[in-house]
Design a protein around this motif. Structure first.
Motif, short mmCIF file in Angstrom:
data_model
loop_
_atom_site.label_atom_id
_atom_site.label_comp_id
_atom_site.label_asym_id
_atom_site.label_seq_id
_atom_site.Cartn_x
_atom_site.Cartn_y
_atom_site.Cartn_z
N HIS A 202 0.82 -1.21 0.00
CA HIS A 202 0.00 0.00 0.00
C HIS A 202 0.86 1.27 0.00
N HIS A 203 2.10 1.17 0.49
CA HIS A 203 2.97 2.35 0.58
C HIS A 203 3.86 2.52 -0.64
N PHE A 204 3.80 1.62 -1.61
CA PHE A 204 4.66 1.69 -2.80
C PHE A 204 4.32 2.92 -3.65
N ALA A 205 5.32 3.37 -4.39
CA ALA A 205 5.07 4.40 -5.39
C ALA A 205 4.09 3.85 -6.42
N PRO A 206 3.21 4.69 -6.95
CA PRO A 206 2.22 4.21 -7.93
C PRO A 206 2.89 3.48 -9.09
N GLY A 207 2.45 2.27 -9.37
CA GLY A 207 2.97 1.50 -10.50
C GLY A 207 4.09 0.54 -10.18
N MET A 208 4.68 0.63 -8.99
CA MET A 208 5.82 -0.23 -8.68
C MET A 208 5.36 -1.59 -8.14
N TYR A 209 5.93 -2.65 -8.69
CA TYR A 209 5.73 -4.02 -8.21
C TYR A 209 7.08 -4.58 -7.79
N SER A 210 7.06 -5.41 -6.76
CA SER A 210 8.31 -5.95 -6.25
C SER A 210 8.09 -7.38 -5.78
N THR A 211 9.18 -8.01 -5.36
CA THR A 211 9.12 -9.35 -4.79
C THR A 211 8.52 -9.28 -3.38
N LEU A 212 7.99 -10.37 -2.90
CA LEU A 212 7.45 -10.42 -1.55
C LEU A 212 8.60 -10.53 -0.54
N ALA A 213 8.34 -10.10 0.70
CA ALA A 213 9.39 -10.09 1.70
C ALA A 213 8.78 -10.12 3.09
N GLY A 214 9.59 -10.53 4.07
CA GLY A 214 9.13 -10.54 5.46
C GLY A 214 10.24 -10.95 6.41
N PHE A 215 10.10 -10.60 7.66
CA PHE A 215 11.12 -10.90 8.66
C PHE A 215 11.14 -12.39 9.00
N VAL A 216 12.36 -12.90 9.22
CA VAL A 216 12.52 -14.25 9.75
C VAL A 216 12.18 -14.21 11.24
N GLU A 217 11.36 -15.14 11.68
CA GLU A 217 10.97 -15.17 13.08
C GLU A 217 11.89 -16.08 13.89
N PRO A 218 11.95 -15.89 15.21
CA PRO A 218 12.81 -16.74 16.05
C PRO A 218 12.46 -18.22 15.88
N TRP A 280 0.66 -12.80 -11.13
CA TRP A 280 1.72 -13.44 -11.90
C TRP A 280 2.10 -12.57 -13.10
N PHE A 281 3.41 -12.55 -13.41
CA PHE A 281 3.92 -11.78 -14.54
C PHE A 281 4.69 -12.69 -15.49
N THR A 282 4.57 -12.42 -16.78
CA THR A 282 5.31 -13.17 -17.79
C THR A 282 6.73 -12.63 -17.89
N ARG A 283 7.55 -13.39 -18.58
CA ARG A 283 8.94 -12.96 -18.80
C ARG A 283 8.98 -11.64 -19.58
N ALA A 284 8.14 -11.49 -20.57
CA ALA A 284 8.11 -10.25 -21.36
C ALA A 284 7.68 -9.07 -20.50
N GLU A 285 6.70 -9.28 -19.63
CA GLU A 285 6.24 -8.20 -18.76
C GLU A 285 7.33 -7.77 -17.78
N VAL A 286 8.04 -8.74 -17.22
CA VAL A 286 9.11 -8.42 -16.28
C VAL A 286 10.23 -7.66 -16.98
N SER A 287 10.58 -8.08 -18.19
CA SER A 287 11.62 -7.39 -18.95
C SER A 287 11.25 -5.93 -19.18
N THR A 288 10.00 -5.69 -19.53
CA THR A 288 9.52 -4.32 -19.76
C THR A 288 9.55 -3.52 -18.46
N MET A 289 9.16 -4.14 -17.35
CA MET A 289 9.14 -3.45 -16.06
C MET A 289 10.53 -3.03 -15.61
N LEU A 290 11.53 -3.87 -15.86
CA LEU A 290 12.89 -3.56 -15.43
C LEU A 290 13.46 -2.36 -16.17
N ASP A 291 12.99 -2.13 -17.39
CA ASP A 291 13.47 -1.00 -18.18
C ASP A 291 12.53 0.20 -18.15
#
Length: 320
Positions: A202-218, A280-291
């Motif tokens: 919810h806090h991302f800049a408009p349009g940005m997608y990223s990998t999922l992430a989270g803290f490792v628990e004890p 889910w994103f395709t390889r072509a979509e990811v390539s476009t997003m990186l550039d």
């Protein structure tokens, strides 16, 4: 036999070196640290100091460009706080690197110096990779020291020891050592469909997608943290997990542990509190997003240097 992404360390043997804040080459000389080490380093010829106003790096503005390194004689105008300084280590030529909090009001500093947070320093190229790594180390240690000024057992004010790498209570002798918070960040791959899972908070800049992430628990392994966080945020079940790269992340003292995660399911059930979108994103979509230009209309990826960018880029390069 056909290999998958989970059977090799390709396309890079050590992808961590390609992430921001990973260029630190200081000799930390940890086994020889004493309570005198910081003072000795400050008095050594060639000592240079990274100055921090809160969580922002102070840079000198010179005709040749911005300079984050201060000599001892340049510090008084910044009102240094040597009681909270940290010895980072030594460059190859033997010159010490020290992190120093300063007390001058940031608004006053900004009249004569440039102040920047660590994220902006790497994004805007305000320091070289080696210095950025030193900045990450300095910020993390200064924050840790500042958060442990008092003993957690008896409340007595603690004392800095070993050049800023230990705090000790003078009343009950309780010892505290710097912490690093492990965070798993994973690119989930549907191998059969050649798709990857990306989301946006919810806090991302408009349009940005990223990998999922989270803290490792004890009491949790890295692999199980990847499986748990992915399932909690997206509903996708994970099989094999392959470590790929790590990244120091001084906001304030995390270690991002980058992994590829093998999807065993495909139907997304998004945690709406955590994610605004997940798909889910395709390889072509990811390539476009990186550039893609972040100011443009389409989806875009985190910037170069971010480990999320490294994971997605290396997934693309895997098949080339």
């Amino acid at each position: 036999m056909t290999l998958s992404l989970f059977d090799t360390d390709a396309p890079h043997g050590e992808a961590s070196r390609l992430t921001a804040f990973s260029g630190n080459r200081l000799d930390r000389d940890a086994e020889h640290r004493t309570d005198q080490s910081l003072e000795d380093a400050m008095n050594r010829d060639g000592a240079h100091i990274l100055a921090f106003a809160g969580n922002r790096l102070v840079l000198k503005q010179r005709e040749a460009g911005l300079d984050p390194l201060f000599a001892r004689h340049e510090l008084p105008v910044l009102e240094p706080d040597p009681a909270k300084a940290v010895l980072l280590g030594f460059r190859q030529d033997g010159s010490p690197r020290i992190a120093m909090p300063v007390l001058t009001d940031p608004e006053q500093l900004a009249l004569h110096f440039r102040l920047t947070d660590a994220r902006s320093a790497f994004r805007d190229g305000l320091a070289d990779e080696e210095t950025l790594g030193e900045v990450a180390q300095g910020l993390s240690l200064i924050h840790w020291n500042d958060a442990h000024l008092f003993c957690g057992k008896c409340g007595t004010r603690s004392e800095s020891k070993l050049g800023g790498y230990k705090r000790q209570c003078p009343a009950c002798n309780h010892m505290m050592f710097p912490r690093t918070d492990p965070v798993v960040i994973m690119l989930t791959v549907d191998v059969a469909s050649d798709l990857v899972l990306l989301g946006r908070g919810h806090h991302f800049a408009p349009g940005m997608y990223s990998t999922l992430a989270g803290f490792v628990e004890p009491g949790e392994t890295i692999e199980d943290a990847v499986r748990r966080e992915t399932f909690e945020e997206s509903g996708i079940r994970i099989g094999r997990v392959r470590y790929h790269a790590s990244q120091p992340w001084p906001m304030p003292h995390s270690l991002m542990i980058g992994c590829f995660a093998e999807a065993l399911s495909s139907e997304i059930s998004r945690d709406e509190q955590e994610l605004q979108d997940c798909r889910w994103f395709t390889r072509a979509e990811v390539s476009t997003m990186l550039d893609a230009d972040p100011a443009g209309a389409g989806p875009f990826a985190p910037p170069r240097g971010a480990i999320a960018n490294r994971l997605t880029r290396d997934w693309l390069d895997w098949s080339r």
